[in-house]
Motif scaffolding. Structure first.
Motif, short mmCIF file in Angstrom:
data_model
loop_
_atom_site.label_atom_id
_atom_site.label_comp_id
_atom_site.label_asym_id
_atom_site.label_seq_id
_atom_site.Cartn_x
_atom_site.Cartn_y
_atom_site.Cartn_z
N ALA A 160 23.45 3.31 23.59
CA ALA A 160 25.13 3.65 23.79
C ALA A 160 24.68 4.69 25.75
O ALA A 160 24.05 5.86 25.87
CB ALA A 160 25.58 4.77 23.09
N LEU A 161 25.22 4.41 26.65
CA LEU A 161 25.25 5.18 28.16
C LEU A 161 25.79 6.32 28.20
O LEU A 161 26.78 7.22 27.44
CB LEU A 161 26.08 3.91 28.86
CG LEU A 161 25.49 2.47 28.86
CD1 LEU A 161 25.38 1.45 29.70
CD2 LEU A 161 24.19 2.27 29.02
N GLU A 162 25.03 7.56 29.36
CA GLU A 162 25.15 8.65 30.16
C GLU A 162 25.75 7.88 31.51
O GLU A 162 27.10 8.64 31.40
CB GLU A 162 24.31 9.26 29.99
CG GLU A 162 23.67 9.92 28.28
CD GLU A 162 22.21 10.36 28.27
OE1 GLU A 162 22.27 10.93 29.20
OE2 GLU A 162 21.15 10.58 27.99
N SER A 163 24.71 7.21 32.33
CA SER A 163 25.88 7.09 33.14
C SER A 163 24.95 6.30 33.60
O SER A 163 24.13 5.10 33.26
CB SER A 163 25.03 8.41 34.67
OG SER A 163 25.13 9.39 33.85
N CYS A 164 25.58 5.94 34.32
CA CYS A 164 25.50 4.83 35.54
C CYS A 164 25.72 4.39 36.39
O CYS A 164 26.56 5.24 37.43
CB CYS A 164 26.03 3.26 34.98
SG CYS A 164 25.53 1.33 36.11
N ALA A 165 24.72 4.84 37.87
CA ALA A 165 24.23 4.60 39.30
C ALA A 165 24.89 3.28 39.74
O ALA A 165 24.82 2.36 39.13
CB ALA A 165 23.08 5.13 39.73
N GLU A 168 21.50 0.55 36.97
CA GLU A 168 21.11 1.95 37.16
C GLU A 168 21.91 2.52 36.36
O GLU A 168 22.35 3.61 36.20
CB GLU A 168 20.98 2.61 38.19
CG GLU A 168 19.85 1.69 39.67
CD GLU A 168 20.19 2.46 40.47
OE1 GLU A 168 20.87 4.20 40.74
OE2 GLU A 168 19.60 1.67 41.43
N ALA A 169 20.97 2.65 34.47
CA ALA A 169 21.44 2.95 33.97
C ALA A 169 21.09 4.57 32.25
O ALA A 169 19.48 3.26 33.03
CB ALA A 169 22.52 2.25 32.97
N VAL A 170 20.90 5.36 32.16
CA VAL A 170 20.29 6.29 31.34
C VAL A 170 21.34 6.33 30.01
O VAL A 170 22.66 6.70 30.18
CB VAL A 170 20.26 7.66 31.93
CG1 VAL A 170 21.14 8.08 31.64
CG2 VAL A 170 18.82 7.98 30.71
N GLY A 171 20.92 6.34 28.65
CA GLY A 171 21.95 6.20 27.50
C GLY A 171 20.19 6.63 26.36
O GLY A 171 19.46 6.62 25.92
N ARG A 172 21.28 6.44 24.99
CA ARG A 172 20.73 6.97 24.15
C ARG A 172 20.82 5.98 23.22
O ARG A 172 22.04 5.36 22.59
CB ARG A 172 20.95 8.05 23.04
CG ARG A 172 19.86 8.84 22.36
CD ARG A 172 20.76 10.23 22.24
NE ARG A 172 20.48 11.16 22.65
CZ ARG A 172 19.44 11.51 23.48
NH1 ARG A 172 18.16 11.69 22.64
NH2 ARG A 172 19.49 12.55 24.73
N ILE A 173 19.68 5.33 22.73
CA ILE A 173 20.36 3.89 21.87
C ILE A 173 20.11 4.65 19.90
O ILE A 173 20.36 5.50 20.17
CB ILE A 173 18.14 3.77 21.74
CG1 ILE A 173 17.76 3.03 22.39
CG2 ILE A 173 18.22 2.90 19.67
CD1 ILE A 173 16.66 2.93 22.20
N LYS A 223 21.28 -8.70 34.47
CA LYS A 223 20.34 -8.76 33.00
C LYS A 223 20.77 -7.43 32.53
O LYS A 223 19.85 -6.85 31.79
CB LYS A 223 19.30 -8.55 33.18
CG LYS A 223 18.77 -9.80 33.98
CD LYS A 223 17.06 -9.64 34.25
CE LYS A 223 16.73 -11.44 34.50
NZ LYS A 223 15.82 -10.65 34.99
N VAL A 224 21.89 -6.23 32.58
CA VAL A 224 22.41 -5.04 31.71
C VAL A 224 23.62 -4.67 30.96
O VAL A 224 23.73 -4.88 30.32
CB VAL A 224 21.85 -3.86 32.34
CG1 VAL A 224 21.97 -2.52 31.92
CG2 VAL A 224 20.09 -3.81 32.93
N CYS A 245 19.53 8.20 35.96
CA CYS A 245 20.07 6.97 35.82
C CYS A 245 19.96 6.65 37.61
O CYS A 245 19.16 4.76 37.39
CB CYS A 245 20.95 6.39 35.87
SG CYS A 245 22.42 7.93 37.11
N THR A 246 19.25 6.59 38.70
CA THR A 246 18.58 6.40 39.63
C THR A 246 17.72 6.34 39.12
O THR A 246 16.48 4.89 40.51
CB THR A 246 18.80 7.79 40.39
OG1 THR A 246 18.28 9.06 39.85
CG2 THR A 246 20.59 8.04 40.75
N LEU A 247 16.67 6.46 38.58
CA LEU A 247 14.97 6.24 38.44
C LEU A 247 14.84 4.69 38.31
O LEU A 247 14.38 3.96 38.47
CB LEU A 247 14.57 6.37 37.18
CG LEU A 247 14.09 8.34 37.74
CD1 LEU A 247 13.75 8.71 36.45
CD2 LEU A 247 13.53 8.39 38.97
N SER A 248 15.77 3.99 37.67
CA SER A 248 16.41 2.54 37.19
C SER A 248 15.29 1.39 38.37
O SER A 248 15.49 0.32 37.74
CB SER A 248 16.60 2.30 35.87
OG SER A 248 18.01 1.90 36.65
#
Length: 369
Positions: free
Chosen positions: A35-40, A64-69, A132-133, A160-163
């Motif tokens: 479940a995504l929090e943010s996507c750059a 470029e995303a971050v979230g919680r499994i 792929k995301v 998310c910018t890290l990815s």
């Protein structure tokens, strides 16, 4: 059972995305539902949406995303529901020829998600799992290797910018070129990747660090990220070369990084590099674009041109390193994000990124941006 989620769907190249309900399949075997929090928004997304990389439609891009499994397949190891993760487009097996060499971005293993998208339209039409995301959506299903646990202290819009952008730009300097202290460096393009080439070079101890861009706003930003000098990339070639040589004892830079997908920028980088220096190309042009390079560059001037895919990154090594550098005050991450948007406003965000005048625009899920 598949679940309905909201996603920004690309139905026609070059046209606005359509925010609509799509179906997302459950994760199977070695896959993970996040479940995504943010996507750059990355410039690669802009290229894909424009059609310059071709491919099939409909598609959901974003990577470029971050979230919680939320859930994991039965063969997943080391990850559990509730874990907070950054998602990378680098999908790898860890066993093939390339993985054993550390070149994870070139993994040659076959993955189920490569042939079976987890996304469909409401009528059952398959939707391409873009980059792929497929992270321009409320949730995403990815291979377990694409999940990198990330510090809870980082806000989602920063994490998310890290990815991609941070990892690619910093990695081009630290991993591909292995820039040493005292080297001179030049970066063409001060966008999401280029600005992280700039701060990577500054952190490595390079001097001078020269930034080039066609937008004055980006030149000012680059100085805040460690550029010692900044010039318009579209200034007269002879004048620009004279400025660079004046800063490098008349020789040109040791390392020139091309962080734009503009083929002529590669020859521009060559022109500003010293004999025996290196040009590192991290920007990705259109699929059919051709770069013309003066042949004497190689045997006559001894210049090496290196490709840097995803900054030669190993995400499970590089992301924690970047987070540590940020917490130590060495990496500027907060300053990367210019604007935050809701998914419904993604086309406005894409237009702002296309303008080239801002760094990162981030889509935030689960509330107002």
């Amino acid at each position: 059972m598949p679940q309905a989620i909201r996603a920004a769907v690309c139905r026609l190249f070059g046209e606005p995305l359509s925010v609509e309900s799509v179906q997302l399949a459950d994760p199977v075997r070695d896959e993970v539902l996040v479940a995504l929090e943010s996507c750059a928004i990355c410039h690669s997304d802009i290229m894909a949406i424009s059609g310059r990389w071709k491919g099939k439609l409909p598609a959901v891009f974003g990577h470029e995303a971050v979230g919680r499994i939320e859930a994991v397949g039965e063969a997943v190891t080391g990850l559990s529901a509730g874990d907070r993760v950054v998602l990378s487009l680098i999908r790898f097996c860890g066993r093939c020829y390339y993985c054993q060499k550390g070149d994870l971005a070139f993994c040659e293993a076959e993955f189920g998600l490569a042939s079976r998208s987890p996304l469909t339209l409401s009528d059952g039409t398959p939707v391409v799992h873009g980059m792929k995301v497929g992270a321009f959506a409320e949730k995403a299903v990815v291979h377990q290797s694409q999940c990198v646990p990330v510090d809870e202290r980082l806000d989602g819009d920063i994490a998310c910018t890290l990815s991609c952008g941070v990892m690619t730009g910093f990695g081009a300097v630290a991993n591909t070129a292995e820039v040493a202290a005292g080297s001179s460096a030049l970066v063409i393009g001060a966008g999401g990747v280029g600005i992280n080439c700039v701060q990577g070079a500054a952190l490595a101890g390079a001097t001078p660090v020269i930034a080039l861009d066609i937008h004055d706003e980006k030149l000012e930003i680059s100085r805040r990220f460690g550029a010692t000098h900044a010039f318009r990339a579209d200034m007269d070639g002879a004048s620009l070369a004279a400025e660079v040589k004046a800063l490098t004892h008349g020789r040109g830079v040791d390392f020139a990084f091309v962080a734009v997908g503009h083929p002529p920028a590669i020859q521009q980088a060559v022109d500003l590099t010293r004999d025996g220096g290196q040009v590192i190309v991290a920007g990705i042009p259109g699929r059919d674009d051709i770069a013309e390079i003066i042949a004497r560059t190689f045997g006559g001037r001894g210049i090496s041109i290196l490709g840097s895919k995803m900054g030669s990154a190993r995400p499970h090594v590089d992301v924690p390193r970047l987070v540590d550098l940020h917490h130590a005050g060495h990496m500027h991450l907060d300053e990367l994000v210019a604007r935050r948007f809701r998914l419904d406003d993604i086309n406005e965000a894409l237009d702002l990124v296309r303008s080239g005048r801002e760094l990162k625009c981030v889509i935030e899920f689960g509330g107002d941006a």
